[in-house]
Design an enzyme around this catalytic site. Sequence first.
Site, mmCIF file in Angstrom:
data_model
loop_
_atom_site.group_PDB
_atom_site.id
_atom_site.type_symbol
_atom_site.label_atom_id
_atom_site.label_comp_id
_atom_site.label_asym_id
_atom_site.label_seq_id
_atom_site.Cartn_x
_atom_site.Cartn_y
_atom_site.Cartn_z
ATOM 1 N N HIS A 105 1.691 5.208 -2.199
ATOM 2 C CA HIS A 105 1.309 6.227 -3.183
ATOM 3 C C HIS A 105 2.590 6.879 -3.682
ATOM 4 O O HIS A 105 3.268 7.567 -2.920
ATOM 5 C CB HIS A 105 0.395 7.265 -2.535
ATOM 6 C CG HIS A 105 -0.874 6.688 -1.989
ATOM 7 N ND1 HIS A 105 -2.032 6.597 -2.712
ATOM 8 C CD2 HIS A 105 -1.141 6.122 -0.778
ATOM 9 C CE1 HIS A 105 -2.975 6.021 -1.980
ATOM 10 N NE2 HIS A 105 -2.456 5.720 -0.792
ATOM 11 N N PHE A 106 2.940 6.614 -4.939
ATOM 12 C CA PHE A 106 4.183 7.164 -5.491
ATOM 13 C C PHE A 106 3.944 8.433 -6.309
ATOM 14 O O PHE A 106 4.876 8.992 -6.855
ATOM 15 C CB PHE A 106 4.921 6.089 -6.309
ATOM 16 C CG PHE A 106 5.839 5.230 -5.477
ATOM 17 C CD1 PHE A 106 5.683 5.117 -4.105
ATOM 18 C CD2 PHE A 106 6.882 4.534 -6.068
ATOM 19 C CE1 PHE A 106 6.534 4.324 -3.330
ATOM 20 C CE2 PHE A 106 7.761 3.745 -5.313
ATOM 21 C CZ PHE A 106 7.580 3.638 -3.945
ATOM 22 N N ARG A 107 2.689 8.865 -6.423
ATOM 23 C CA ARG A 107 2.328 10.204 -6.911
ATOM 24 C C ARG A 107 2.496 10.451 -8.400
ATOM 25 O O ARG A 107 2.137 11.522 -8.878
ATOM 26 C CB ARG A 107 3.091 11.295 -6.134
ATOM 27 C CG ARG A 107 2.877 11.281 -4.629
ATOM 28 C CD ARG A 107 1.439 11.435 -4.266
ATOM 29 N NE ARG A 107 1.230 11.643 -2.834
ATOM 30 C CZ ARG A 107 0.084 11.375 -2.220
ATOM 31 N NH1 ARG A 107 -0.941 10.876 -2.893
ATOM 32 N NH2 ARG A 107 -0.045 11.610 -0.934
ATOM 33 N N ASN A 146 -4.766 6.217 -7.254
ATOM 34 C CA ASN A 146 -5.375 7.559 -7.181
ATOM 35 C C ASN A 146 -4.400 8.614 -7.692
ATOM 36 O O ASN A 146 -4.115 9.611 -7.049
ATOM 37 C CB ASN A 146 -5.847 7.873 -5.754
ATOM 38 C CG ASN A 146 -4.734 7.888 -4.743
ATOM 39 O OD1 ASN A 146 -3.712 7.209 -4.931
ATOM 40 N ND2 ASN A 146 -4.888 8.642 -3.677
ATOM 41 N N HIS A 181 -5.434 -0.425 5.529
ATOM 42 C CA HIS A 181 -5.281 0.386 6.754
ATOM 43 C C HIS A 181 -6.454 0.301 7.728
ATOM 44 O O HIS A 181 -7.125 1.281 8.013
ATOM 45 C CB HIS A 181 -4.970 1.847 6.432
ATOM 46 C CG HIS A 181 -5.762 2.438 5.298
ATOM 47 N ND1 HIS A 181 -7.128 2.356 5.209
ATOM 48 C CD2 HIS A 181 -5.355 3.130 4.206
ATOM 49 C CE1 HIS A 181 -7.529 2.974 4.118
ATOM 50 N NE2 HIS A 181 -6.472 3.442 3.487
ATOM 51 N N HIS A 190 0.840 -1.217 0.000
ATOM 52 C CA HIS A 190 0.000 0.000 0.000
ATOM 53 C C HIS A 190 0.867 1.257 0.000
ATOM 54 O O HIS A 190 1.296 1.727 1.056
ATOM 55 C CB HIS A 190 -0.910 -0.014 1.234
ATOM 56 C CG HIS A 190 -2.016 0.999 1.176
ATOM 57 N ND1 HIS A 190 -3.258 0.755 1.708
ATOM 58 C CD2 HIS A 190 -2.077 2.253 0.648
ATOM 59 C CE1 HIS A 190 -4.027 1.816 1.515
ATOM 60 N NE2 HIS A 190 -3.323 2.739 0.879
ATOM 61 N N ASP A 235 0.845 2.621 3.658
ATOM 62 C CA ASP A 235 0.034 3.729 3.132
ATOM 63 C C ASP A 235 0.912 4.979 2.971
ATOM 64 O O ASP A 235 0.469 6.102 3.239
ATOM 65 C CB ASP A 235 -1.189 4.009 4.022
ATOM 66 C CG ASP A 235 -2.207 4.904 3.324
ATOM 67 O OD1 ASP A 235 -2.102 5.105 2.093
ATOM 68 O OD2 ASP A 235 -3.110 5.413 4.019
ATOM 69 N N HIS A 248 3.437 14.260 1.100
ATOM 70 C CA HIS A 248 3.016 15.633 0.790
ATOM 71 C C HIS A 248 4.120 16.572 1.271
ATOM 72 O O HIS A 248 4.732 16.326 2.318
ATOM 73 C CB HIS A 248 1.733 16.010 1.539
ATOM 74 C CG HIS A 248 0.538 15.219 1.133
ATOM 75 N ND1 HIS A 248 -0.090 15.377 -0.086
ATOM 76 C CD2 HIS A 248 -0.160 14.254 1.789
ATOM 77 C CE1 HIS A 248 -1.128 14.547 -0.155
ATOM 78 N NE2 HIS A 248 -1.188 13.852 0.965
HETATM 79 ZN ZN LIG Z 1 -3.721 4.833 0.682
#
Ligand SMILES: [Zn+2]
Length: 412
Positions: free
Chosen positions: A67-69, A99, A206, A65, A279, A283
């Site tokens: 997020h590599f953006r 996402n 999560h 899980h 997760d 940012h």
């Molecule tokens: Zn996530």
Amino acid sequence: MMSQPADLLLRHLRLASPDGVQSVDLAVTAGRWSHVGAPGSYAGAAAATYDAGGALALPGLIDVHTHFREPGGEHKGTYASESRAAAAGGVTTVLTMPNTKPFTNSRATLDRVRELARDSLIDVGFQFMADGTNLAEMEAVAGTVPAFKLYLDRTTGIDSPLADPERLGALLATGLPFVAHAEGDTLDSLLNLHRRYGTGWLHIGHVALAREVEALRAARAAGQDVSGEASPHHLFLDEDDARRLGALGDMRPTLKSAADVAGLWAGLADGTLEAIATDHAPHLLAEKQGDPPPPGVPGLQTMLPLLLDAVAAGRLDLPALVRLTSAWPAQRFRLADKGAVRVGSHADLVLVDPNARVTITNEEQLTKPGWTPFAGRQVRGRVLRTLRRGAWVYADGQTVGAGGGEEVRVAP
Ligand SMILES: [Zn+2]
């Protein structure tokens, strides 16, 4: 008899597995383990030898899980930057979330993400978005992606397919493997739908509340093929930390009560929760200081030190750590040749010093935003070296090389 010399011989390791800890020597040929045996058991030649001096080794961690953006959030993180944080954290395989901007919900976007992921230092698999309208696209990529992601809470601006239970029930009836973001009442509704219509596996990302652990436990007891993961921030921080950290302690799900944290640990102990996954959601600090701050925190580089500290504190044992962070994720997400140190599988390994006393700092974080909610925390446990498919990608405080990571193959 080995006629061909190995590329690398690793000597004097203590290797942790789901079965225990054993002293071993390991050899690598063409990115895979070609010898796994007792100390001194390798009789062949090797192009290079590394003496680990008795260091503790674990299979490279698999984080299902992250997020590599990319695409769309390159200023927060890229495959190049976030994979370096992973390598420094002993993580050799990640699954990245869909996402992105645009969402990874079509073959065309998935192809683009695959191109971008060539910059990764570690291996990567992709979760494909199930948005309730793209079943044909999902079926076209089925078997090449390890899971389909359902966003069922309004946290990321995605229209929830749960708004139409029939549509969600129809998705669950396809038998495809699903991962869901579903909190509290939403999770209860999802588990009910899965009981009625589901024909395949459903994994809950999560899990954060004790009542969610209880709901999963009940569903499993009723025979449903459901599983859950916990994130390090929900295991090692609570709502008191959220007050202290402000936006830097804000993510979805949010940090919960001490009783909920205890519920997660109990869920790990009794097998209701079968994976730990970060997760990881970078940012920039400036964004976190904005109004409103976006939810999400980085976690790839700090997961293993925190878990080693939990081992030192007696909250977890090494076999369980290995099961939760590599063996189970590889097996359940069908990641071919991953998750175990055995002849023929990919030579993914992390060497650690479980006794080193370390203070986590923002300065050493390789994630693009350069901060962690765990800054200032003292832990016992340091990552020394990380090997991905037989190549060092992290050694002595530095990442090594660039790119080279490959896409994980999904086993039939
Ligand atoms: Zn996530």
